[in-house]
Design an enzyme around this catalytic site. Structure first.
Site, mmCIF file in Angstrom:
data_model
loop_
_atom_site.group_PDB
_atom_site.id
_atom_site.type_symbol
_atom_site.label_atom_id
_atom_site.label_comp_id
_atom_site.label_asym_id
_atom_site.label_seq_id
_atom_site.Cartn_x
_atom_site.Cartn_y
_atom_site.Cartn_z
ATOM 1 N N GLN A 144 1.064 -1.542 -0.004
ATOM 2 C CA GLN A 144 -0.185 -0.051 -0.526
ATOM 3 C C GLN A 144 0.542 1.439 0.289
ATOM 4 O O GLN A 144 -0.173 1.993 -0.577
ATOM 5 C CB GLN A 144 -0.762 -0.028 1.207
ATOM 6 C CG GLN A 144 -1.965 -0.424 1.125
ATOM 7 C CD GLN A 144 -3.225 -0.823 -0.001
ATOM 8 O OE1 GLN A 144 -3.326 0.542 -0.763
ATOM 9 N NE2 GLN A 144 -3.459 -1.763 -0.469
ATOM 10 N N SER A 164 2.730 -5.519 -5.414
ATOM 11 C CA SER A 164 1.540 -5.278 -6.323
ATOM 12 C C SER A 164 1.118 -4.681 -7.239
ATOM 13 O O SER A 164 1.377 -3.646 -6.927
ATOM 14 C CB SER A 164 0.438 -6.033 -6.139
ATOM 15 O OG SER A 164 -0.454 -6.895 -6.141
ATOM 16 N N ALA A 165 1.053 -5.354 -8.422
ATOM 17 C CA ALA A 165 1.188 -4.016 -9.262
ATOM 18 C C ALA A 165 0.059 -3.260 -9.765
ATOM 19 O O ALA A 165 0.358 -2.287 -10.084
ATOM 20 C CB ALA A 165 1.369 -4.846 -10.650
ATOM 21 N N THR A 202 7.403 -19.832 -16.827
ATOM 22 C CA THR A 202 7.587 -19.026 -17.685
ATOM 23 C C THR A 202 7.033 -17.582 -16.629
ATOM 24 O O THR A 202 6.070 -17.649 -16.780
ATOM 25 C CB THR A 202 6.713 -18.944 -18.669
ATOM 26 O OG1 THR A 202 7.786 -20.635 -18.821
ATOM 27 C CG2 THR A 202 7.310 -18.605 -19.776
ATOM 28 N N CYS A 291 -9.510 -7.784 -0.101
ATOM 29 C CA CYS A 291 -10.306 -9.304 0.183
ATOM 30 C C CYS A 291 -10.589 -9.813 0.725
ATOM 31 O O CYS A 291 -10.436 -11.223 0.943
ATOM 32 C CB CYS A 291 -8.669 -9.941 0.185
ATOM 33 S SG CYS A 291 -7.446 -9.314 -0.855
#
Length: 348
Positions: A144, A164-165, A202, A291
């Site tokens: 955040q 986090s993006a 990957t 969440c």
């Protein structure tokens, strides 16, 4: 009613134009980043460019940046099986792996006696409250705080941190764990040597490209002061909604917070009810962490701070961003106060 107003930036942010452009560029690359031919090398170059962009934005030059699927996976990689301690104000992605033994005071600040055995967030997603990270901290949730307040991983003194993006205008489904160089960490997802042996599979080339571009843009926005007007608007709304003598409390007002976050407690008016009423009025807000806000229960963060069950169940979170105008914020304030007055009239 006008167009909808998005006031839930701590849950996720609008995709930045820079991230979208980088993702479109990555879609045209056919190579696997692990392949040694020219196509693979081009894909690898894109991943490494994004890694450098994220490291620079985090002030983590010289640290290892490991790309993962998001902050939840990063938290598991950093915390699982290590016997770490945390407080009940931590996001569930951290508290799921740690013993909730750290004390929280009424202002939301956490006491850490053993930093090397502890996980501590830099900023809380529900209240915006900022923590002072002790030197030698094992793990910090930087999610955040990233892009909203200035910090550098290399100055924080913690062994690991994660981000986090989609909290900074990047795509959903990609994040990063930052590890102090030389620290040994066993992979939880095995089966390949990707990401310096820390995370097999990957690489999500498109998501990583968007993440790198978003990180670079977020760092630029922070340096250019784009969050100062956000702070000013947050303070305007806080005054309008909490200083009218009608019993609404602003959580964390007395301590340092994120510039965009306002946690309102109106005892007796359930948070989920407020969210639904505001949604119908054209405003996207939340009752806590995205969440967990779908679950009808009192905020454990506010309970940990000493609020009672009714108060903790009556919280509303506003989280603003640079795209929110003062007119939109004041429009929300008017709609919310009308709804609060109607609620009180019915309850009387």
């Amino acid at each position: 009613m006008g167009s909808r107003v998005y006031l839930d930036w701590n849950a996720t942010t609008p995709l930045r134009a820079e991230a979208r452009a980088a993702m479109l560029e990555a879609m045209d690359l056919v190579g696997n980043p692990s392949s040694v031919h020219a196509e693979g090398r081009r894909a690898r170059a894109l991943v490494e460019r994004a890694r450098a962009q994220v490291a620079a934005a985090l002030g983590a030059e010289g640290a290892d940046v490991v790309f993962v699927s998001g902050a939840t996976e990063a938290a598991a990689l950093a915390c699982a099986g290590r016997g770490l301690l945390c407080a009940d104000v931590e996001h569930e992605a951290v508290s799921a792996w740690c013993a909730p033994e750290l004390a929280v005071d009424a202002s939301g600040r956490v006491a850490v006696a053993e930093p090397g055995r502890s996980a501590l967030q830099l900023a809380n997603s529900e209240t915006g409250i900022l923590q002072d990270l002790p030197e030698g901290l094992a793990v910090s949730d930087l999610t955040q705080a990233f892009g909203k307040v200035p910090f550098a991983f290399n100055w924080l003194g913690c062994a690991m941190g994660f981000v986090s993006a989609h909290k900074i205008g990047g795509p959903k489904g990609v994040g990063a764990l930052v590890i102090r160089r030389g620290l040994d960490l066993e992979a939880r997802i095995k089966g390949g040597g990707q990401e310096m042996g820390r995370r097999a599979g990957t690489e999500n080339l498109i998501g990583i490209a968007g993440f790198g571009a978003a990180a670079e843009a977020a760092a630029r926005d922070l340096a250019e002061g784009l969050w100062e007007p956000v702070l000013q608007l947050r303070n305007i709304l806080e005054s309008a909604l909490c200083d009218d003598g009608k019993g609404t409390i602003s959580v964390g007002k007395a301590v340092p917070r994120l510039p965009n976050t306002l946690c309102l407690v109106t005892p007796g008016w359930k948070g989920e009810t407020q969210v639904m009423q505001m949604d119908l009025a054209g405003f996207a807000v939340s009752a806590g962490s995205a969440c967990s806000s779908g679950k009808v229960r009192a905020s454990r963060v506010l309970r940990a701070m000493g609020l009672g069950e009714e108060e903790a169940g009556s919280a509303l979170r506003l989280s603003l961003g640079p795209g929110v105008t003062e007119a939109e914020g004041l429009r929300f304030a008017e709609a919310w106060m009308r709804a609060r007055d109607r609620h009180r009239a019915r309850a009387a």
